[in-house]
Write a protein that holds these residues in place. Structure first.
Motif, PDB file in Angstrom:
ATOM      1  N   UNK A   1       1.073  -1.222  -0.053  1.00 15.22           N
ATOM      2  CA  UNK A   1       0.216  -0.117  -0.183  1.00 15.22           C
ATOM      3  C   UNK A   1       1.164   1.104  -0.019  1.00 15.22           C
ATOM      4  N   UNK A   2       1.732   1.283   0.653  1.00 13.72           N
ATOM      5  CA  UNK A   2       2.678   2.506   0.677  1.00 13.72           C
ATOM      6  C   UNK A   2       3.432   2.579  -0.510  1.00 13.72           C
ATOM      7  N   UNK A   3       3.691   1.563  -1.166  1.00 18.45           N
ATOM      8  CA  UNK A   3       4.447   1.733  -2.568  1.00 18.45           C
ATOM      9  C   UNK A   3       3.537   2.188  -3.574  1.00 18.45           C
ATOM     10  N   UNK A   4       2.358   2.243  -3.618  1.00 17.55           N
ATOM     11  CA  UNK A   4       1.376   2.888  -4.238  1.00 17.55           C
ATOM     12  C   UNK A   4       1.302   4.272  -4.227  1.00 17.55           C
ATOM     13  N   UNK A   5       1.882   4.871  -3.021  1.00 17.45           N
ATOM     14  CA  UNK A   5       1.953   6.230  -2.726  1.00 17.45           C
ATOM     15  C   UNK A   5       3.014   6.845  -2.897  1.00 17.45           C
ATOM     16  N   UNK A   6       4.254   6.249  -2.716  1.00 14.38           N
ATOM     17  CA  UNK A   6       5.518   6.773  -2.567  1.00 14.38           C
ATOM     18  C   UNK A   6       6.872   5.993  -2.628  1.00 14.38           C
ATOM     19  N   UNK A   7       7.764   6.506  -2.417  1.00 12.99           N
ATOM     20  CA  UNK A   7       8.992   5.657  -2.604  1.00 12.99           C
ATOM     21  C   UNK A   7       9.251   4.878  -1.284  1.00 12.99           C
ATOM     22  N   UNK A   8       9.642   3.699  -1.190  1.00 12.80           N
ATOM     23  CA  UNK A   8       9.928   2.946  -0.090  1.00 12.80           C
ATOM     24  C   UNK A   8      11.414   2.493  -0.181  1.00 12.80           C
ATOM     25  N   UNK A   9      11.872   2.208   1.058  1.00 19.34           N
ATOM     26  CA  UNK A   9      13.366   1.556   1.217  1.00 19.34           C
ATOM     27  C   UNK A   9      13.195   0.655   2.429  1.00 19.34           C
ATOM     28  N   UNK A  10      13.449  -0.591   2.034  1.00 18.63           N
ATOM     29  CA  UNK A  10      13.362  -1.426   3.027  1.00 18.63           C
ATOM     30  C   UNK A  10      14.801  -2.246   3.437  1.00 18.63           C
ATOM     31  N   UNK A  11      14.827  -2.245   4.776  1.00 14.51           N
ATOM     32  CA  UNK A  11      16.241  -2.678   5.518  1.00 14.51           C
ATOM     33  C   UNK A  11      16.088  -3.522   6.186  1.00 14.51           C
ATOM     34  N   UNK A  12      16.919  -4.706   6.390  1.00 10.73           N
ATOM     35  CA  UNK A  12      16.881  -5.694   7.202  1.00 10.73           C
ATOM     36  C   UNK A  12      15.988  -7.281   6.629  1.00 10.73           C
ATOM     37  N   UNK A  13      15.353  -7.030   5.574  1.00  9.97           N
ATOM     38  CA  UNK A  13      14.529  -7.980   5.079  1.00  9.97           C
ATOM     39  C   UNK A  13      15.222  -9.340   5.300  1.00  9.97           C
ATOM     40  N   UNK A  14      14.680 -10.282   5.631  1.00 18.79           N
ATOM     41  CA  UNK A  14      15.192 -11.609   5.663  1.00 18.79           C
ATOM     42  C   UNK A  14      14.107 -12.586   5.454  1.00 18.79           C
ATOM     43  N   UNK A  15      12.975 -12.372   5.110  1.00 21.31           N
ATOM     44  CA  UNK A  15      11.807 -13.199   4.980  1.00 21.31           C
ATOM     45  C   UNK A  15      10.520 -12.808   4.032  1.00 21.31           C
ATOM     46  N   UNK A  16      10.219 -13.379   3.125  1.00 18.54           N
ATOM     47  CA  UNK A  16       9.226 -12.838   2.227  1.00 18.54           C
ATOM     48  C   UNK A  16       8.515 -14.181   1.425  1.00 18.54           C
ATOM     49  N   UNK A  17       7.389 -13.875   1.037  1.00 18.54           N
ATOM     50  CA  UNK A  17       6.707 -14.821   0.133  1.00 18.54           C
ATOM     51  C   UNK A  17       7.054 -14.493  -1.481  1.00 18.54           C
ATOM     52  N   UNK A  18       7.202 -15.792  -1.943  1.00 18.94           N
ATOM     53  CA  UNK A  18       7.812 -15.792  -3.319  1.00 18.94           C
ATOM     54  C   UNK A  18       7.013 -14.579  -4.271  1.00 18.94           C
ATOM     55  N   UNK A  19       5.859 -14.478  -4.094  1.00 18.94           N
ATOM     56  CA  UNK A  19       4.965 -13.681  -4.783  1.00 18.94           C
ATOM     57  C   UNK A  19       5.417 -12.232  -4.520  1.00 18.94           C
ATOM     58  N   UNK A  20       6.075 -11.873  -3.425  1.00 16.07           N
ATOM     59  CA  UNK A  20       6.690 -10.396  -3.236  1.00 16.07           C
ATOM     60  C   UNK A  20       7.901 -10.034  -4.018  1.00 16.07           C
ATOM     61  N   UNK A  21       8.555 -11.059  -4.548  1.00 17.82           N
ATOM     62  CA  UNK A  21       9.794 -10.857  -5.097  1.00 17.82           C
ATOM     63  C   UNK A  21       9.777  -9.739  -6.157  1.00 17.82           C
ATOM     64  N   UNK A  22       8.911  -9.762  -7.072  1.00 13.11           N
ATOM     65  CA  UNK A  22       8.877  -8.922  -8.297  1.00 13.11           C
ATOM     66  C   UNK A  22       8.515  -7.415  -7.680  1.00 13.11           C
ATOM     67  N   UNK A  23       8.223  -7.009  -6.425  1.00 16.60           N
ATOM     68  CA  UNK A  23       7.640  -5.949  -5.985  1.00 16.60           C
ATOM     69  C   UNK A  23       8.815  -5.058  -5.472  1.00 16.60           C
ATOM     70  N   UNK A  24      10.073  -5.925  -5.218  1.00 17.67           N
ATOM     71  CA  UNK A  24      10.911  -5.182  -4.471  1.00 17.67           C
ATOM     72  C   UNK A  24      11.808  -4.268  -5.158  1.00 17.67           C
TER      73      UNK A  24
END
Length: 197
Positions: free
Chosen positions: A151-174
């Motif tokens: 939802x944040x990415x729909x509105x503005x720039x995001x920077x993600x720090x410390x990521x170690x876990x995600x669903x495979x479907x999220x990979x293309x949104x990084x």
């Protein structure tokens, strides 16, 4: 509930405060352990034991005024909750206050982000988290805790720090991501993260 840091009245009245603490006790979309709705009260209670002088800045920030709002009574539905948080945040943004939202689970951030994106250009969200939270929907809701950064990415720039876990479907949104494995034992990533903002 006392005010944040148990600050005396002359530094905690709404009128004279530049900073407002917005307690958001919500825990409806959590999928593992419950209890994050108790966090705002616990944080405010514990804050009474904090020292008020900041060594790094050489300042006593509380002298700018920190007002603690009453906890927001939030509806169970995450979409409605998000709308209510946004409306409340916008009231204080219009009064030129710096809002510090204390949740609750991650989903409380959606309303805060929307309110700020509406009033500030070139907004960037810096997420410090183990999980990417970029699912488009989770448990039949776009407003779930696992969807906050989508939802944040729909509105503005995001920077993600410390990521170690995600669903495979999220990979293309990084986009601007700094994985935990890459930042461990290194400071080289910090300038890149700052430049990404």
């Amino acid at each position: 509930m006392k005010n944040f840091c148990d600050i005396e009245e002359r530094y905690s009245s709404y009128k004279h405060s530049k900073i407002v603490i917005l307690p958001l006790p919500y825990d409806k979309t959590s999928t593992y352990m419950k209890g994050s709705n108790k966090a705002p009260g616990a944080i405010i209670k514990a804050s009474a034991k904090l020292e008020l002088y900041d060594i790094e800045t050489g300042k006593s920030v509380y002298q700018h005024g920190i007002h603690t709002l009453d906890s927001l009574n939030l509806p169970k539905d995450p979409m409605e909750m998000s709308k209510k948080v946004q409306v409340e945040a916008e009231k204080h943004i219009k009064q030129k206050k710096l809002i510090v939202g204390i949740g609750g689970e991650h989903s409380v951030s959606i309303g805060l982000i929307r309110a700020h994106a509406k009033h500030y250009n070139n907004l960037t969200i810096l997420q410090l988290d183990a999980h990417s939270d970029l699912r488009q929907s989770y448990n039949s809701s776009k407003y779930n805790h696992a969807c906050v950064m989508a939802r944040a990415k729909e509105l503005c720039n995001i920077v993600q720090v410390g990521i170690r876990s995600m669903d495979e479907t999220e990979k293309n949104s990084l986009t601007n991501v700094f994985y935990a494995k890459d930042i461990h034992n290194s400071n080289a990533w910090m300038d890149k993260a700052i430049q990404s903002m």
